[in-house]
Design an enzyme around this catalytic site. Structure first.
Site, mmCIF file in Angstrom:
data_model
loop_
_atom_site.group_PDB
_atom_site.id
_atom_site.type_symbol
_atom_site.label_atom_id
_atom_site.label_comp_id
_atom_site.label_asym_id
_atom_site.label_seq_id
_atom_site.Cartn_x
_atom_site.Cartn_y
_atom_site.Cartn_z
ATOM 1 N N CYS A 167 41.113 38.697 -79.637
ATOM 2 C CA CYS A 167 40.852 37.341 -79.151
ATOM 3 C C CYS A 167 40.504 37.336 -77.665
ATOM 4 O O CYS A 167 39.491 36.785 -77.260
ATOM 5 C CB CYS A 167 42.042 36.431 -79.409
ATOM 6 S SG CYS A 167 42.271 36.103 -81.154
ATOM 7 N N HIS A 168 41.354 37.911 -76.867
ATOM 8 C CA HIS A 168 41.112 37.862 -75.430
ATOM 9 C C HIS A 168 41.271 39.223 -74.762
ATOM 10 O O HIS A 168 41.473 39.311 -73.558
ATOM 11 C CB HIS A 168 42.031 36.819 -74.771
ATOM 12 C CG HIS A 168 41.937 35.487 -75.447
ATOM 13 N ND1 HIS A 168 42.886 35.041 -76.339
ATOM 14 C CD2 HIS A 168 40.999 34.525 -75.397
ATOM 15 C CE1 HIS A 168 42.530 33.861 -76.803
ATOM 16 N NE2 HIS A 168 41.398 33.514 -76.256
#
Lengths: 408, 187
Positions: free
Chosen positions: B151-152
């Site tokens: 995701c990040h």
């Protein structure tokens, strides 16, 4: 003050006891409106129309939707395949959500360009920001309801934003979830709140309109109306102008609904939610991307969350950051340049929010985030002091009459 | 309201005593009202916290003897994935190769395991709750050969500690105990 102007005796009888007709007449008919409004003033009524479409289609969808983790996805698929016209109603609901945000973003940028947030319309502006926040919450919870992969992981990521709060963060997240992960209790409460919030929005919209009607619409020149010669009645002049906008809006909406119904969605949301596996590339709906980019631009968790919320919170104090007495950008040559830079910056943030958080995208996100805050916190206050504004016309009638003689 | 009442009293009758008593009654009434409103609001707010049946599902038993060396399995605990990895000697060595005190969330590897070869962590990224990759053989495991959150972009090492990326803390080690040599109970 009322009664006499209605010819229908039944209307007169009711209005004498319950002055609803006077109220309607005052807000929609005799309401004096600046005579120089351009098509940028269509987006308020379009936003209102969007809200009505969302509420009507939403109530109907709720009749076939099941808010349970085991049935939600299937009930939405059933709406799409089996329920009479279900596909149409759901696609209208889905696409109008996106159109609602397009309209509201244009409405906000209209306000930024023409200085509609300045005295005496500060509260009108603030109520607008409140509506924007409620819209974001409603849209977010609505996106969770189909219980696809993006629904689930979007809910997980967004609710986890609150875990960044020191000390009580984890407890708040557990409270929001009603458990230890996004699960059935979460879905149930999101459905409940998703149903409630549009009506809260409608309530704030009423306040927004009451505040609007206190001083009337701002206008492209940004100077106050000075009397009858500057205004025309709302009906029929602006009702007809709004209807032109509505026709175009509905045409574009129909194109989206019938030809590109999923263009603004994400294909992963047609995969049922799987709490054990995160999709490789999760992104929120397009209308959250600028804020998502700000969140990811900051390498620190709490800092990212604060800056993301700060990006919206800053709009609340905008009337006090931009102290220039001139409202409209037409008479503010330097402000106008910075307005368009901010517009480009917002688009850039939206683009970057949809890209993976790595390499050049992170750097660019940081630049764009810095520029966003620089615009509001430094440039606007500085311009209020240093900008040489152009001379304002004496009244709305003056430039209107002047353009008929000499080309502008 | 309160103010006008006390003013009229003080101007008409016996000086300072009476309005002070009135004010006290008014403040006490408001206070009682606030307590009452709070008492009514609390059940409406607290119903959103985890229900009794949700709390009752709070433990999971796992037979760990079937996990081959180098293999990792994912089990569900409280609706969340829990990663159980049977670490190779190389992975254990790599986890111990650096000084835990220098990390973002300082912790030694031995403080995170009960048996060095068996690492049990909650498979939820401490940034925003995604499930990191690295459980399956083909997965991207990140720069530290542990887990990578898509995701990040958080990288975790072979001890589940945060090494790079936005996550603030290490992957959480859930409370667990060995019921026998082969079976652990999480929660």
């Amino acid at each position: 003050m009322s009664a006499a102007k209605f010819s229908n005796p039944v209307v007169r009888w009711i209005d004498h006891r319950l002055p609803v007709f006077s109220m309607l007449d005052h807000t929609a008919n005799e309401y004096p409106t600046p005579k120089n409004l351009n098509y940028m003033w269509n987006f308020g009524s379009l936003a209102g129309l969007s809200l009505v479409i969302m509420i009507v289609t939403g109530i109907v969808l709720a009749m076939s939707y099941t808010a349970h983790v085991d049935y939600a996805f299937e009930s939405v698929e059933r709406i799409m395949r089996d329920v009479n016209h279900g596909w149409l109603i759901r696609y209208i609901h889905m696409n109008t959500a996106s159109f609602f945000f397009i309209v509201v973003y244009l409405h906000i940028f209209r306000g930024l360009y023409y200085g509609s947030y300045k005295a005496p319309r500060e509260l009108l502006w603030i109520l607008g920001v409140v509506i924007f926040l409620l819209m974001m919450a409603t849209a977010f919870m609505g996106y969770v309801l189909p219980w696809g992969q993006m629904s689930f992981w979007g809910a997980t990521v967004i609710t986890n934003l609150f875990s960044a709060i020191p000390l009580v963060g984890e407890s708040i997240v557990t409270f929001l979830w009603g458990g230890f992960s996004v699960d059935n209790p979460t879905l149930n409460r999101f459905f409940s709140l998703h149903y409630l919030m549009p009506f809260l929005i409608a309530g704030v919209v009423v306040l927004h309109i009451v505040a609007l009607h206190r001083f009337g619409s701002n206008n492209p020149i940004g100077i106050d109306t000075k009397g009858k010669q500057d205004t025309i009645s709302f009906h029929p002049y602006y009702t007809i102008k709004d209807i032109v906008g509505i026709a175009l809006f509905l045409l574009l909406l129909a194109v989206a609904v019938f030809f590109f119904p999923n263009a603004m969605g994400h294909p992963d949301n047609y995969i049922p939610a799987n709490p054990m596996q995160t999709p490789a590339h999760i992104v929120p709906e397009w209308y959250f991307l600028p804020f998502y980019a700000i969140l990811r631009a900051v390498p620190d968790k709490l800092g990212g969350v604060l800056l993301m919320f700060g990006a919206i919170a800053i709009l609340f104090i905008l009337p006090w950051l931009d102290r220039s007495p001139v409202r409209s950008a037409r008479f503010r040559p330097v402000f106008r340049i910075f307005f368009w830079l901010l517009f480009i910056d917002a688009i850039a943030l939206g683009y970057l929010g949809g890209k993976p958080a790595e390499g050049i995208y992170v750097t660019l996100s940081r630049v764009a985030t810095a520029w966003y805050f620089l615009h509001f916190l430094v440039i606007l206050p500085m311009l209020s002091v240093f900008e040489n504004t152009k001379p304002l016309p004496k009244s709305i009638s003056e430039p209107v009459l002047a353009t008929t003689v000499a080309a502008e | 309201m309160a103010k006008s009442t006390s003013n009229s009293k003080s101007s008409s009758s016996n000086g300072m005593q009476e309005p002070a008593r009135r004010d006290f009654i008014v403040v006490a009434t408001y206070a009682m009202g606030a307590v009452g409103a709070g008492a009514v609001a609390w059940p409406l707010i607290d119903q959103m916290n985890p229900a009794a049946d949700t709390l009752a599902l709070a433990s999971t038993e796992v037979d760990v003897s079937k996990i081959a060396m180098g293999q990792a399995i994912t089990v569900t605990w409280r609706g969340k994935p829990v990663f159980i990895r049977h670490r190779t000697p190389d992975e254990i060595a790599r986890a111990n190769a650096i000084d835990g005190a220098e990390l973002r969330d300082p912790q030694e590897d031995e403080a995170r395991v009960q048996r060095p070869e068996l690492l049990v962590v909650v498979g939820v990224c401490t940034h925003l709750g995604c499930v990191p990759l690295g459980q399956k053989t083909g997965d991207v495991k990140g720069d530290y050969d542990g887990w990578f959150c898509p995701c990040h972009g958080s990288h975790y090492d072979t001890s589940g500690r945060i090494r790079r990326g936005p996550a603030p803390t290490n992957l959480e080690v859930p409370p667990y105990s060995f019921l026998s040599d082969n079976v652990i109970r999480i929660g």
